[in-house]
Write a protein that holds these residues in place. Structure first.
Motif, PDB file in Angstrom:
ATOM      1  N   GLU A  73       0.840  -1.207   0.000  1.00  0.00           N
ATOM      2  CA  GLU A  73       0.000   0.000   0.000  1.00  0.00           C
ATOM      3  C   GLU A  73       0.867   1.246   0.000  1.00  0.00           C
ATOM      4  OE1 GLU A  73      -2.546  -0.402   3.401  1.00  0.00           O
ATOM      5  OE2 GLU A  73      -3.765  -1.956   2.472  1.00  0.00           O
ATOM      6  N   ASP A  74       1.941   1.247   0.795  1.00  0.00           N
ATOM      7  CA  ASP A  74       2.854   2.389   0.832  1.00  0.00           C
ATOM      8  C   ASP A  74       3.596   2.570  -0.483  1.00  0.00           C
ATOM      9  OD1 ASP A  74       2.107   2.955   3.419  1.00  0.00           O
ATOM     10  OD2 ASP A  74       3.914   2.138   4.349  1.00  0.00           O
ATOM     11  N   ILE A  75       3.913   1.465  -1.142  1.00  0.00           N
ATOM     12  CA  ILE A  75       4.594   1.537  -2.438  1.00  0.00           C
ATOM     13  C   ILE A  75       3.662   2.145  -3.485  1.00  0.00           C
ATOM     14  CG2 ILE A  75       5.449   0.114  -4.360  1.00  0.00           C
ATOM     15  CD1 ILE A  75       6.514  -1.823  -2.103  1.00  0.00           C
ATOM     16  N   GLU A  76       2.403   1.738  -3.483  1.00  0.00           N
ATOM     17  CA  GLU A  76       1.458   2.175  -4.516  1.00  0.00           C
ATOM     18  C   GLU A  76       0.832   3.534  -4.245  1.00  0.00           C
ATOM     19  OE1 GLU A  76      -1.438  -0.883  -5.121  1.00  0.00           O
ATOM     20  OE2 GLU A  76      -0.012  -2.208  -6.117  1.00  0.00           O
ATOM     21  N   THR A  77       0.907   4.046  -3.031  1.00  0.00           N
ATOM     22  CA  THR A  77       0.235   5.300  -2.734  1.00  0.00           C
ATOM     23  C   THR A  77       0.971   6.481  -3.355  1.00  0.00           C
ATOM     24  OG1 THR A  77      -0.805   6.634  -1.028  1.00  0.00           O
ATOM     25  CG2 THR A  77       1.366   5.792  -0.514  1.00  0.00           C
ATOM     26  N   ILE A  78       0.216   7.449  -3.837  1.00  0.00           N
ATOM     27  CA  ILE A  78       0.808   8.650  -4.409  1.00  0.00           C
ATOM     28  C   ILE A  78       0.556   9.862  -3.517  1.00  0.00           C
ATOM     29  CG2 ILE A  78       0.687   7.831  -6.785  1.00  0.00           C
ATOM     30  CD1 ILE A  78      -1.823   9.604  -7.125  1.00  0.00           C
ATOM     31  N   ARG A  79      -0.054   9.624  -2.381  1.00  0.00           N
ATOM     32  CA  ARG A  79      -0.297  10.726  -1.457  1.00  0.00           C
ATOM     33  C   ARG A  79       1.013  11.126  -0.794  1.00  0.00           C
ATOM     34  NH1 ARG A  79      -4.796   7.353  -0.918  1.00  0.00           N
ATOM     35  NH2 ARG A  79      -6.690   8.339  -1.654  1.00  0.00           N
ATOM     36  N   ASN A  80       0.940  12.066   0.119  1.00  0.00           N
ATOM     37  CA  ASN A  80       2.153  12.603   0.721  1.00  0.00           C
ATOM     38  C   ASN A  80       2.720  11.707   1.822  1.00  0.00           C
ATOM     39  OD1 ASN A  80       4.130  14.531   0.683  1.00  0.00           O
ATOM     40  ND2 ASN A  80       3.196  15.744   2.277  1.00  0.00           N
ATOM     41  N   TYR A  81       2.284  10.482   1.878  1.00  0.00           N
ATOM     42  CA  TYR A  81       2.894   9.506   2.767  1.00  0.00           C
ATOM     43  C   TYR A  81       3.205   8.296   1.913  1.00  0.00           C
ATOM     44  CZ  TYR A  81      -1.774   7.436   2.755  1.00  0.00           C
ATOM     45  OH  TYR A  81      -2.970   6.887   2.372  1.00  0.00           O
ATOM     46  N   GLY A  82       3.748   7.283   2.500  1.00  0.00           N
ATOM     47  CA  GLY A  82       4.134   6.129   1.708  1.00  0.00           C
ATOM     48  C   GLY A  82       5.637   6.057   1.624  1.00  0.00           C
ATOM     49  N   CYS A  83       6.136   5.196   0.769  1.00  0.00           N
ATOM     50  CA  CYS A  83       7.582   5.017   0.707  1.00  0.00           C
ATOM     51  C   CYS A  83       8.101   5.366  -0.679  1.00  0.00           C
ATOM     52  CB  CYS A  83       7.957   3.590   1.088  1.00  0.00           C
ATOM     53  SG  CYS A  83       7.358   2.343  -0.046  1.00  0.00           S
ATOM     54  N   HIS A  84       9.377   5.642  -0.701  1.00  0.00           N
ATOM     55  CA  HIS A  84      10.049   5.887  -1.970  1.00  0.00           C
ATOM     56  C   HIS A  84      10.373   4.547  -2.606  1.00  0.00           C
ATOM     57  CE1 HIS A  84      10.412  10.206  -1.548  1.00  0.00           C
ATOM     58  NE2 HIS A  84      10.648  10.004  -0.266  1.00  0.00           N
ATOM     59  N   LEU A  85      10.641   4.550  -3.877  1.00  0.00           N
ATOM     60  CA  LEU A  85      10.940   3.330  -4.613  1.00  0.00           C
ATOM     61  C   LEU A  85      12.446   3.114  -4.650  1.00  0.00           C
ATOM     62  CD1 LEU A  85       8.526   4.013  -7.581  1.00  0.00           C
ATOM     63  CD2 LEU A  85       8.086   2.646  -5.546  1.00  0.00           C
ATOM     64  N   ASP A  86      12.871   1.865  -4.595  1.00  0.00           N
ATOM     65  CA  ASP A  86      14.294   1.579  -4.706  1.00  0.00           C
ATOM     66  C   ASP A  86      14.547   0.664  -5.902  1.00  0.00           C
ATOM     67  OD1 ASP A  86      13.607  -0.986  -3.816  1.00  0.00           O
ATOM     68  OD2 ASP A  86      14.379  -0.653  -1.805  1.00  0.00           O
ATOM     69  N   LEU A  87      15.792   0.568  -6.259  1.00  0.00           N
ATOM     70  CA  LEU A  87      16.178  -0.178  -7.452  1.00  0.00           C
ATOM     71  C   LEU A  87      15.805  -1.657  -7.366  1.00  0.00           C
ATOM     72  CD1 LEU A  87      17.573  -0.134 -10.186  1.00  0.00           C
ATOM     73  CD2 LEU A  87      19.730  -0.484  -8.996  1.00  0.00           C
ATOM     74  N   GLU A  88      15.976  -2.256  -6.208  1.00  0.00           N
ATOM     75  CA  GLU A  88      15.654  -3.674  -6.045  1.00  0.00           C
ATOM     76  C   GLU A  88      14.168  -3.928  -6.281  1.00  0.00           C
ATOM     77  OE1 GLU A  88      19.379  -2.722  -4.045  1.00  0.00           O
ATOM     78  OE2 GLU A  88      17.394  -1.864  -3.824  1.00  0.00           O
ATOM     79  N   LEU A  89      13.331  -3.038  -5.772  1.00  0.00           N
ATOM     80  CA  LEU A  89      11.893  -3.173  -5.971  1.00  0.00           C
ATOM     81  C   LEU A  89      11.536  -3.037  -7.447  1.00  0.00           C
ATOM     82  CD1 LEU A  89       9.023  -3.369  -4.728  1.00  0.00           C
ATOM     83  CD2 LEU A  89       9.022  -0.887  -4.768  1.00  0.00           C
ATOM     84  N   ILE A  90      12.109  -2.069  -8.118  1.00  0.00           N
ATOM     85  CA  ILE A  90      11.826  -1.865  -9.540  1.00  0.00           C
ATOM     86  C   ILE A  90      12.276  -3.086 -10.353  1.00  0.00           C
ATOM     87  CG2 ILE A  90      12.437  -0.464 -11.552  1.00  0.00           C
ATOM     88  CD1 ILE A  90      12.387   1.964  -9.633  1.00  0.00           C
ATOM     89  N   ALA A  91      13.417  -3.661  -9.990  1.00  0.00           N
ATOM     90  CA  ALA A  91      13.889  -4.867 -10.686  1.00  0.00           C
ATOM     91  C   ALA A  91      12.914  -6.029 -10.472  1.00  0.00           C
ATOM     92  CB  ALA A  91      15.286  -5.238 -10.197  1.00  0.00           C
ATOM     93  N   LYS A  92      12.421  -6.208  -9.249  1.00  0.00           N
ATOM     94  CA  LYS A  92      11.439  -7.266  -8.976  1.00  0.00           C
ATOM     95  C   LYS A  92      10.171  -7.045  -9.783  1.00  0.00           C
ATOM     96  CE  LYS A  92      12.431  -8.723  -4.246  1.00  0.00           C
ATOM     97  NZ  LYS A  92      11.870  -8.768  -2.877  1.00  0.00           N
ATOM     98  N   LEU A  93       9.708  -5.795  -9.840  1.00  0.00           N
ATOM     99  CA  LEU A  93       8.490  -5.480 -10.592  1.00  0.00           C
ATOM    100  C   LEU A  93       8.660  -5.831 -12.059  1.00  0.00           C
ATOM    101  CD1 LEU A  93       7.745  -2.061  -8.928  1.00  0.00           C
ATOM    102  CD2 LEU A  93       6.278  -4.075  -8.779  1.00  0.00           C
ATOM    103  N   LYS A  94       9.815  -5.525 -12.612  1.00  0.00           N
ATOM    104  CA  LYS A  94      10.100  -5.819 -14.017  1.00  0.00           C
ATOM    105  C   LYS A  94       9.998  -7.320 -14.284  1.00  0.00           C
ATOM    106  CE  LYS A  94      13.740  -5.237 -17.483  1.00  0.00           C
ATOM    107  NZ  LYS A  94      13.555  -6.539 -18.047  1.00  0.00           N
ATOM    108  N   VAL A  95      10.541  -8.125 -13.381  1.00  0.00           N
ATOM    109  CA  VAL A  95      10.537  -9.579 -13.553  1.00  0.00           C
ATOM    110  C   VAL A  95       9.142 -10.156 -13.315  1.00  0.00           C
ATOM    111  CG1 VAL A  95      11.431 -11.747 -12.611  1.00  0.00           C
ATOM    112  CG2 VAL A  95      12.977  -9.816 -12.985  1.00  0.00           C
TER     113      VAL A  95
END
Length: 102
Positions: A46-68
């Motif tokens: 939920e924190d990864i997908e939220t675009i509101r002013n809370y949530g988490c930033h994205l990191d390279l490892e997460l983006i690589a997992k999403l790609k796969v």
């Protein structure tokens, strides 16, 4: 998009977060399934997908997992980019911390 509403994230981060959510929905995965596949908790997803002013930033490892996991290209995940790499599109807004009287 009004930047003050999304002051924690750069416009590119907001775009990728929207794409992450859409990829999960298009693949037909629930929040629980998506979280399990990424190796995160449902709350973290939920924190990864939220675009509101809370949530988490994205990191390279997460983006690589999403790609796969979603078998998508980085172009699909990131979307269209401006030609000017000095554009505000790539800048994470910074909030002033502490007192203004210093």
């Amino acid at each position: 998009m009004k930047l003050p509403q999304y002051s924690k994230f750069s416009p590119i981060t907001v775009a990728v977060k929207k794409n992450v959510r859409q990829l999960r929905l298009d693949a037909g995965y629930s929040m629980n399934e998506g979280a399990r596949m990424l190796g995160v908790s449902r709350k973290q997803l939920e924190d990864i997908e939220t675009i509101r002013n809370y949530g988490c930033h994205l990191d390279l490892e997460l983006i690589a997992k999403l790609k796969v996991i979603y078998k998508c290209s980085l172009d699909d995940l990131i979307g269209e980019l401006p030609e000017d790499y000095y554009s505000d599109y790539f800048v994470r807004p910074r909030k002033r911390l502490g007192s203004k009287s210093r």
